[in-house]
Design a protein around this motif. Structure first.
Motif, short mmCIF file in Angstrom:
data_model
loop_
_atom_site.label_atom_id
_atom_site.label_comp_id
_atom_site.label_asym_id
_atom_site.label_seq_id
_atom_site.Cartn_x
_atom_site.Cartn_y
_atom_site.Cartn_z
N THR A 1 -4.05 3.37 -1.84
CA THR A 1 -3.34 4.52 -1.27
C THR A 1 -4.11 5.05 -0.08
OG1 THR A 1 -2.51 5.16 -3.46
CG2 THR A 1 -2.39 6.81 -1.72
N LEU B 1 -4.27 13.92 -2.98
CA LEU B 1 -5.36 13.17 -3.62
C LEU B 1 -5.32 13.38 -5.13
CD1 LEU B 1 -7.89 11.45 -3.64
CD2 LEU B 1 -9.22 13.51 -3.09
N VAL C 1 -13.03 6.98 -4.02
CA VAL C 1 -12.33 7.86 -3.09
C VAL C 1 -13.20 7.99 -1.86
CG1 VAL C 1 -11.51 10.19 -2.61
CG2 VAL C 1 -11.04 9.14 -4.83
N VAL D 1 -8.87 4.92 -2.95
CA VAL D 1 -7.96 5.85 -2.30
C VAL D 1 -8.69 6.35 -1.06
CG1 VAL D 1 -6.75 8.06 -2.42
CG2 VAL D 1 -6.77 6.54 -4.41
N GLN E 1 0.85 -1.20 0.00
CA GLN E 1 0.00 0.00 0.00
C GLN E 1 0.88 1.25 0.00
OE1 GLN E 1 -2.17 0.99 3.75
NE2 GLN E 1 -4.00 0.64 2.51
N PRO F 1 -7.29 -0.43 0.44
CA PRO F 1 -7.05 0.76 -0.37
C PRO F 1 -5.65 0.75 -0.98
CG PRO F 1 -8.20 1.37 1.63
CD PRO F 1 -7.83 -0.09 1.77
N GLU G 1 -2.64 11.29 -6.68
CA GLU G 1 -2.96 9.87 -6.75
C GLU G 1 -3.97 9.56 -7.85
OE1 GLU G 1 -1.60 7.01 -5.08
OE2 GLU G 1 -0.17 8.65 -5.11
N GLU H 1 -8.53 1.98 6.93
CA GLU H 1 -7.90 2.28 5.65
C GLU H 1 -6.64 1.47 5.39
OE1 GLU H 1 -6.09 4.79 8.83
OE2 GLU H 1 -8.17 4.41 8.21
#
Length: 341
Positions: free
Chosen positions: A143, A25, A85, A108, A12, A141, A28, A118
């Motif tokens: 990221t 964000l 997201v 993400v 990750q 996730p 990514e 997460e």
């Protein structure tokens, strides 16, 4: 002393920076080549200010009811999403995981609490007052974006409970079914960071330290699996619709007092890193509550929990043990004194 174990580390990417969530964000989303973002959040205007959102799901609820998951999955299909997201706490991350579980869409995650979901491949869904959990790498996730500024607005009581939930990940990881020296090391460092961070939660240094500790806690938990504490809390949460973080906070001291004598080396490491006063001292310093609310019949709750108890728990667990533990927590008895009774 010889050691033999098998350890799995989940892959990750982590981006950590206060005030950098929107920038990180956007980076990514670009790196992943996403064009159709499904945002799962109640409110994330500032965080998503630098990306284009194709659809927005606000259908977030504790313990991820199955019907909410189905609606979110339908929205993902209708919007032709290619990236999820999530911006929020554990319930928000959990809903994104429910979508990823059946669609395979990458996530993400942008946490706004210290829940830790997460950083794990664990999912949970609730139906007919029963919570089902499992693990699947599709829900991890790709990221995680950590930004201490996003936790600044958390009410102090919720921030403390959320941080203690992370602490529970660490404690459980010391004796969970797949506990090994690596995740125990992560857990000990997580306890150290959380203990310091929660005592300074009113400033940015404390919030950054608590986020760091929450991440270490979640990584350890993802490897070690759910121990007695988490099995108790997951069953109670699903059966009685209890608040996740507050329930974990209340139950933790009693599980530690119950298991500690049967796992003296782990208990000693936990006590040493917590410092003077141990867990009780930390709770007093930060105003955490060890009173379990919402369980009116501990014997009934014990019967529900017992089938989920890990066979590898350091100490054998009976229905009477669980009843006594839950009764003590519901009454708010001193955990140390109760364990000696």
């Amino acid at each position: 002393m010889s050691r033999q174990f098998e350890h799995v580390t989940l892959g990750q990417r982590v981006r950590f920076g206060t005030g950098q969530a929107a920038v990180n964000l956007a980076a990514e989303v670009e790196r992943l080549g996403a064009r159709r973002v499904l945002l799962i959040a109640e409110d994330a205007t500032e965080v998503t200010s630098k990306i284009t959102v194709a659809a927005h799901c606000t259908d977030v609820a504790p313990h991820v009811p199955v019907q909410n998951a189905e609606r979110a999955r339908k929205l993902a299909s209708e919007s032709e999403a290619d990236l999820l997201v999530s911006v929020g706490g554990g319930s928000t991350t959990g809903l994104a995981k429910a979508v990823a579980l059946t669609t395979g869409l990458p996530i993400v995650a942008v946490p706004t609490t210290y829940a830790g979901s997460e950083a794990t491949n664990v999912w949970g869904l609730t139906e007919d007052a029963r919570k089902t959990t499992g693990s699947d790498d599709r829900v991890l996730p790709v990221t995680v974006i950590y930004d201490a500024a996003l936790t600044e607005s958390l009410p102090p009581e919720l921030a403390v409970a959320s941080g203690c939930n992370a602490l529970a990940h660490c404690v459980d990881s010391m004796w969970a079914p797949r506990a090994d020296p690596i995740n125990q090391a992560l857990a000990v460092e997580g306890i150290r960071a959380l203990s310091r961070g929660l005592r300074l939660i009113g400033d940015v240094e404390g919030r950054e330290m608590t986020l760091y500790g929450a991440y270490l806690a979640a990584v350890a938990f993802a490897s070690a699996g759910s121990g007695l504490h988490h099995k108790i809390c997951h069953v109670l949460g699903g059966a009685y619709n209890l608040p996740h973080a507050a329930t974990h906070t209340a139950v933790l001291p009693y599980v530690l007092a119950f298991n500690g004598p049967a796992a003296p080396e782990a208990a000693a490491r936990i006590t040493e890193v917590l410092g003077t006063g141990g867990l009780t001292g930390l709770y007093e310093d930060i105003g955490a509550s060890h009173v379990l609310r919402g369980v009116t019949d501990p014997a009934e709750a014990a019967r529900l929990v017992l089938p989920s108890v890990p066979p590898s728990n350091p100490r054998p667990v009976t229905e009477d043990d669980l009843t006594a533990l839950l009764a003590a927590a519901s009454a708010g008895l001193d955990p140390t004194e109760w364990s000696r009774a």
